[in-house]
Design a protein around this motif. Structure first.
Motif, PDB file in Angstrom:
ATOM      1  N   LEU A 128      33.319  43.807  44.821  1.00 15.55           N
ATOM      2  CA  LEU A 128      34.288  44.369  43.888  1.00 15.55           C
ATOM      3  C   LEU A 128      35.580  44.732  44.607  1.00 15.55           C
ATOM      4  CD1 LEU A 128      32.011  46.741  41.815  1.00 15.55           C
ATOM      5  CD2 LEU A 128      32.720  44.423  41.280  1.00 15.55           C
ATOM      6  N   ILE A 129      36.644  44.750  43.856  1.00 20.12           N
ATOM      7  CA  ILE A 129      37.917  45.248  44.364  1.00 20.12           C
ATOM      8  C   ILE A 129      37.841  46.766  44.249  1.00 20.12           C
ATOM      9  CG2 ILE A 129      40.423  45.288  44.040  1.00 20.12           C
ATOM     10  CD1 ILE A 129      40.083  42.528  42.617  1.00 20.12           C
ATOM     11  N   PRO A 130      38.032  47.490  45.344  1.00 20.63           N
ATOM     12  CA  PRO A 130      37.938  48.958  45.275  1.00 20.63           C
ATOM     13  C   PRO A 130      38.909  49.533  44.242  1.00 20.63           C
ATOM     14  CG  PRO A 130      38.122  48.216  47.555  1.00 20.63           C
ATOM     15  CD  PRO A 130      38.364  47.020  46.685  1.00 20.63           C
ATOM     16  N   LYS A 131      38.462  50.581  43.552  1.00 20.00           N
ATOM     17  CA  LYS A 131      39.293  51.185  42.492  1.00 20.00           C
ATOM     18  C   LYS A 131      40.676  51.567  42.992  1.00 20.00           C
ATOM     19  CE  LYS A 131      35.862  52.815  39.331  1.00 20.00           C
ATOM     20  NZ  LYS A 131      35.968  53.194  37.971  1.00 20.00           N
ATOM     21  N   GLU A 132      40.749  52.099  44.225  1.00 19.87           N
ATOM     22  CA  GLU A 132      42.050  52.519  44.758  1.00 19.87           C
ATOM     23  C   GLU A 132      42.963  51.331  45.022  1.00 19.87           C
ATOM     24  OE1 GLU A 132      39.092  52.293  48.144  1.00 19.87           O
ATOM     25  OE2 GLU A 132      39.093  53.249  46.180  1.00 19.87           O
ATOM     26  N   ARG A 183      29.610  42.785  36.916  1.00 25.77           N
ATOM     27  CA  ARG A 183      30.426  41.785  36.230  1.00 25.77           C
ATOM     28  C   ARG A 183      31.347  41.033  37.174  1.00 25.77           C
ATOM     29  NH1 ARG A 183      33.108  43.851  30.992  1.00 25.77           N
ATOM     30  NH2 ARG A 183      33.072  41.641  30.560  1.00 25.77           N
ATOM     31  N   GLY A 184      31.461  41.474  38.418  1.00 25.32           N
ATOM     32  CA  GLY A 184      32.332  40.813  39.380  1.00 25.32           C
ATOM     33  C   GLY A 184      33.789  41.142  39.154  1.00 25.32           C
ATOM     34  N   SER A 185      34.657  40.285  39.677  1.00 29.15           N
ATOM     35  CA  SER A 185      36.107  40.462  39.530  1.00 29.15           C
ATOM     36  C   SER A 185      36.657  39.311  38.709  1.00 29.15           C
ATOM     37  CB  SER A 185      36.785  40.503  40.899  1.00 29.15           C
ATOM     38  OG  SER A 185      36.327  41.606  41.643  1.00 29.15           O
ATOM     39  N   ARG A 186      37.612  39.622  37.850  1.00 32.73           N
ATOM     40  CA  ARG A 186      38.188  38.618  36.968  1.00 32.73           C
ATOM     41  C   ARG A 186      39.695  38.810  36.873  1.00 32.73           C
ATOM     42  NH1 ARG A 186      35.501  35.925  33.192  1.00 32.73           N
ATOM     43  NH2 ARG A 186      33.857  37.482  33.270  1.00 32.73           N
ATOM     44  N   PHE A 187      40.409  37.728  37.188  1.00 31.95           N
ATOM     45  CA  PHE A 187      41.849  37.690  36.976  1.00 31.95           C
ATOM     46  C   PHE A 187      42.084  36.887  35.699  1.00 31.95           C
ATOM     47  CE2 PHE A 187      41.586  38.801  41.358  1.00 31.95           C
ATOM     48  CZ  PHE A 187      42.722  39.539  41.623  1.00 31.95           C
ATOM     49  N   SER A 188      42.879  37.428  34.792  1.00 33.60           N
ATOM     50  CA  SER A 188      43.173  36.758  33.523  1.00 33.60           C
ATOM     51  C   SER A 188      44.664  36.483  33.427  1.00 33.60           C
ATOM     52  CB  SER A 188      42.735  37.624  32.346  1.00 33.60           C
ATOM     53  OG  SER A 188      41.340  37.868  32.409  1.00 33.60           O
ATOM     54  N   GLU A 243      41.165  32.155  33.295  1.00 38.05           N
ATOM     55  CA  GLU A 243      40.414  33.253  33.885  1.00 38.05           C
ATOM     56  C   GLU A 243      39.796  32.763  35.180  1.00 38.05           C
ATOM     57  OE1 GLU A 243      38.582  35.932  30.514  1.00 38.05           O
ATOM     58  OE2 GLU A 243      38.078  33.813  30.210  1.00 38.05           O
ATOM     59  N   CYS A 244      39.966  33.538  36.237  1.00 37.41           N
ATOM     60  CA  CYS A 244      39.373  33.216  37.531  1.00 37.41           C
ATOM     61  C   CYS A 244      38.404  34.342  37.871  1.00 37.41           C
ATOM     62  CB  CYS A 244      40.441  33.064  38.610  1.00 37.41           C
ATOM     63  SG  CYS A 244      39.775  32.490  40.178  1.00 37.41           S
ATOM     64  N   PHE A 245      37.117  34.021  37.822  1.00 35.41           N
ATOM     65  CA  PHE A 245      36.047  34.986  38.020  1.00 35.41           C
ATOM     66  C   PHE A 245      35.372  34.738  39.360  1.00 35.41           C
ATOM     67  CE2 PHE A 245      31.419  35.129  38.018  1.00 35.41           C
ATOM     68  CZ  PHE A 245      31.189  36.477  37.851  1.00 35.41           C
ATOM     69  N   ASN A 246      34.965  35.824  40.033  1.00 38.61           N
ATOM     70  CA  ASN A 246      34.102  35.651  41.202  1.00 38.61           C
ATOM     71  C   ASN A 246      33.019  36.714  41.190  1.00 38.61           C
ATOM     72  OD1 ASN A 246      34.486  37.761  43.482  1.00 38.61           O
ATOM     73  ND2 ASN A 246      36.582  37.327  42.794  1.00 38.61           N
ATOM     74  N   SER A 247      31.853  36.329  41.700  1.00 42.33           N
ATOM     75  CA  SER A 247      30.691  37.220  41.707  1.00 42.33           C
ATOM     76  C   SER A 247      30.570  38.004  43.003  1.00 42.33           C
ATOM     77  CB  SER A 247      29.410  36.401  41.489  1.00 42.33           C
ATOM     78  OG  SER A 247      29.208  35.507  42.584  1.00 42.33           O
ATOM     79  N   GLY A 248      31.600  37.985  43.807  1.00 41.29           N
ATOM     80  CA  GLY A 248      31.563  38.645  45.117  1.00 41.29           C
ATOM     81  C   GLY A 248      31.768  40.139  45.039  1.00 41.29           C
TER      82      GLY A 248
END
Length: 150
Positions: A91-95, A140-145, A84-89
């Motif tokens: 957000l990735i826009p929903k679109e 919660r930030g962004s998370r790639f799993s 899991e790669c998390f960042n607190s920066g």
């Protein structure tokens, strides 16, 4: 070249190589990984995936002077490795969330972005029997799993 390697040690090497990208920032970059975790795969390609995720977090998630964190958390479940790669920066826009793995999709084309990093990462993960997903939520930030066979 495919080989068996210690993921804890390899992850340390990858993050050390990326240190020049974040050492002058206020972004903490760290990781957790079981010390004895072994993987049998292509370490260079795995490093490319991790480099893409961390670099994207640093470039897209934070503005100059921002304080934040990027963390890689590795765990093992049965015969699977979970990265899991998390960042607190930002957000990735929903679109954009549903498009981040598409070739040539970028929100930074005017600044030289090619949009290939995450598409290549997805290709590697899936070609090796794994999956990759992303979520981005306020607070919660962004998370790639990533789920890969050990």
């Amino acid at each position: 070249m495919r080989r068996c390697f210690n993921l804890f040690q390899y992850l340390d090497e990858v993050l050390t190589s990326l240190r020049p990208k974040y050492k002058a920032t206020k972004i903490f970059v760290g990781y957790t990984c079981p010390a004895g975790l072994e993987m049998d795969t292509y370490p260079g390609l795995l490093a490319q995936v991790l480099t893409n995720l961390i670099t994207n977090a640093l470039v897209h998630g934070f503005d100059d002077g921002d304080v934040g964190e990027v963390k890689v958390k590795v765990s093992e479940e049965a015969q699977w490795v979970i990265v899991e790669c998390f960042n607190s920066g930002k957000l990735i826009p929903k679109e954009a969330l549903g498009k981040v793995f598409e070739p040539f999709f970028t929100t930074r084309r005017a600044k030289g972005g090619t949009g290939l990093g995450l598409a290549i990462s997805k290709e590697f993960v899936e070609a090796h029997g794994g999956t990759i997903s992303v979520e981005s939520e306020i607070g919660r930030g962004s998370r790639f799993s990533i789920l890969l066979p050990a």
